[in-house]
Write a protein that holds these residues in place. Structure first.
Motif, PDB file in Angstrom:
ATOM      1  N   LYS A 212      35.033  32.088  53.818  1.00 21.89           N
ATOM      2  CA  LYS A 212      35.662  32.360  52.533  1.00 21.89           C
ATOM      3  C   LYS A 212      36.265  33.753  52.528  1.00 21.89           C
ATOM      4  O   LYS A 212      36.034  34.557  53.437  1.00 21.89           O
ATOM      5  CB  LYS A 212      34.627  32.216  51.408  1.00 21.89           C
ATOM      6  N   TYR A 213      37.029  34.043  51.476  1.00 21.95           N
ATOM      7  CA  TYR A 213      37.626  35.361  51.296  1.00 21.95           C
ATOM      8  C   TYR A 213      37.133  35.941  49.974  1.00 21.95           C
ATOM      9  O   TYR A 213      36.601  35.230  49.114  1.00 21.95           O
ATOM     10  CB  TYR A 213      39.154  35.275  51.313  1.00 21.95           C
ATOM     11  N   ALA A 214      37.298  37.256  49.836  1.00 18.82           N
ATOM     12  CA  ALA A 214      36.818  37.929  48.633  1.00 18.82           C
ATOM     13  C   ALA A 214      37.633  39.191  48.409  1.00 18.82           C
ATOM     14  O   ALA A 214      38.334  39.671  49.316  1.00 18.82           O
ATOM     15  CB  ALA A 214      35.335  38.271  48.785  1.00 18.82           C
ATOM     16  N   VAL A 215      37.553  39.734  47.197  1.00 21.45           N
ATOM     17  CA  VAL A 215      38.116  41.052  46.936  1.00 21.45           C
ATOM     18  C   VAL A 215      37.159  42.075  47.529  1.00 21.45           C
ATOM     19  O   VAL A 215      35.961  42.076  47.225  1.00 21.45           O
ATOM     20  CB  VAL A 215      38.303  41.287  45.420  1.00 21.45           C
ATOM     21  N   VAL A 216      37.680  42.933  48.394  1.00 16.81           N
ATOM     22  CA  VAL A 216      36.855  43.879  49.149  1.00 16.81           C
ATOM     23  C   VAL A 216      37.434  45.283  48.994  1.00 16.81           C
ATOM     24  O   VAL A 216      38.500  45.482  48.385  1.00 16.81           O
ATOM     25  CB  VAL A 216      36.783  43.482  50.639  1.00 16.81           C
ATOM     26  N   ALA A 217      36.757  46.263  49.569  1.00 16.81           N
ATOM     27  CA  ALA A 217      37.260  47.635  49.568  1.00 16.81           C
ATOM     28  C   ALA A 217      38.600  47.692  50.288  1.00 16.81           C
ATOM     29  O   ALA A 217      38.847  46.915  51.224  1.00 16.81           O
ATOM     30  CB  ALA A 217      36.247  48.564  50.232  1.00 16.81           C
ATOM     31  N   ASP A 218      39.464  48.602  49.868  1.00 17.29           N
ATOM     32  CA  ASP A 218      40.823  48.672  50.413  1.00 17.29           C
ATOM     33  C   ASP A 218      40.845  48.728  51.935  1.00 17.29           C
ATOM     34  O   ASP A 218      41.673  48.066  52.578  1.00 17.29           O
ATOM     35  CB  ASP A 218      41.555  49.897  49.850  1.00 17.29           C
ATOM     36  N   GLU A 219      39.928  49.501  52.517  1.00 20.60           N
ATOM     37  CA  GLU A 219      39.934  49.672  53.977  1.00 20.60           C
ATOM     38  C   GLU A 219      39.385  48.456  54.712  1.00 20.60           C
ATOM     39  O   GLU A 219      39.515  48.355  55.938  1.00 20.60           O
ATOM     40  CB  GLU A 219      39.141  50.920  54.375  1.00 20.60           C
TER      41      GLU A 219
END
Length: 322
Positions: A212-219
């Protein structure tokens, strides 16, 4: 830098050795910059090249996260495209919205994957396209001939496929530079408090579930921006129209879940809930695609009619929430 013998054992004519000098004053990850330099290649394929040791930075094997600095020499060995001989053309029905000798625009149904992957080499949109367009092999290489952008397996609607290498590169650049426009309709759970908004959040692999994918830290991910506008409210459901600034994997679905309004029918990013009507997947439809013709430059807008399941869902919600 042309063809050459390299330490990986490729000889004259077997692939291509490319050289780049990093020109920017600020550091940037190796994989991200290479994707910007090779728009005809997917990020996944570039990362495979890096993982296989096909990329060096200043003579040292690079890693995806290697930070590039001004003046760094990057060398990329491009192996020959994998042959498409094992991909069999299949007589899969295609709903053609537009076609000429340069491109074809389709209304993709739910339940069909855009291009083959290991263990899934039949029944894809590409298999159907190879039957419909015999000249498609070789455009884009590997298992993605002619593919400009993707739609998830169960997302329906407009998708454009290039029928020449020139069209492929020009259309991919339009996607990257936001010249092409992509708008979607989707039914979500809940009722947003405002009538419009923008979700900005880097998207990367989910830290626990790597499928799956997720909203993560920019880096840790790639910049992603989704604009949305409320069209209708139906009690505990809402119809939204989305416009993409970027096109990350599962972007709309991940961003909707992130703001607390997951897509109806989305088995990956929404809690199991009883659906008002039976759906083949998430209620997400690529309703409009705008682009400049890659040869004539003419601005073209394509619209894909809603699938029957989406229409039935809207009809039910309107009847039960009036």
């Amino acid at each position: 830098m042309g063809h050459a013998e390299n330490k990986l054992g490729f000889g004259q004519g077997e692939g291509e050795l490319l050289g780049f000098t990093y020109p920017k004053p600020l550091p940037m990850r190796l994989d991200r910059w290479l994707v910007s330099q090779r728009p005809e290649q997917s990020r996944a394929r570039i990362q495979k090249f890096i993982d296989a040791g096909y990329v060096e930075v200043n003579g040292v094997t690079g890693q995806a996260k290697t930070p590039l600095r001004h003046g760094d020499l990057v060398q990329l060995w491009m192996p020959p495209p994998e042959p498409l001989e094992y991909l069999k053309p299949e007589a899969i029905p295609l709903e053609v919205l537009f076609e000429d000798k340069h491109l074809i625009v389709l209304n993709k149904p739910a339940g069909i994957t855009v291009h083959p992957a290991p263990g899934n080499k039949t029944g894809t949109l590409v298999n159907g396209l190879l039957h419909h367009c015999p000249d498609l092999p070789g455009i884009g290489g590997e298992m993605r001939p002619g593919i400009v952008h993707r739609l998830d397996k169960d997302t329906t609607g407009c998708i454009v496929i290039a029928k020449s290498q020139e069209a492929l590169v020009k259309l991919q650049i339009q996607i990257q530079q936001r010249i092409a426009s992509r708008e979607y309709l989707g039914v979500v759970h809940g009722a947003p408090k405002t009538t419009e908004g923008t979700v900005v959040g880097a998207i990367g692999r989910h830290p626990i579930d790597r499928k799956k994918y997720a909203v993560v830290a920019d880096e840790q991910g790639r910049y992603a921006c989704t604009h949305w506008r409320l069209l209708e409210r139906f009690g505990d459901y809402s119809l939204l129209r989305f416009k993409l600034d970027t096109g990350r994997t599962h972007q709309i679905r991940v961003h909707c879940a992130h703001i607390g309004h997951p897509m109806v029918g989305d088995v990956n990013y929404s809690r199991c809930r009883k659906l008002p009507v039976e759906l083949p997947g998430q209620a997400l439809h690529a309703v409009e695609l705008g682009l400049n013709h890659p040869v004539t430059g003419e601005r073209m807008i394509f619209e894909a009619p809603l699938p029957g399941s989406f229409e039935r869902l809207l009809k039910h919600l309107r009847l039960t929430n009036t």
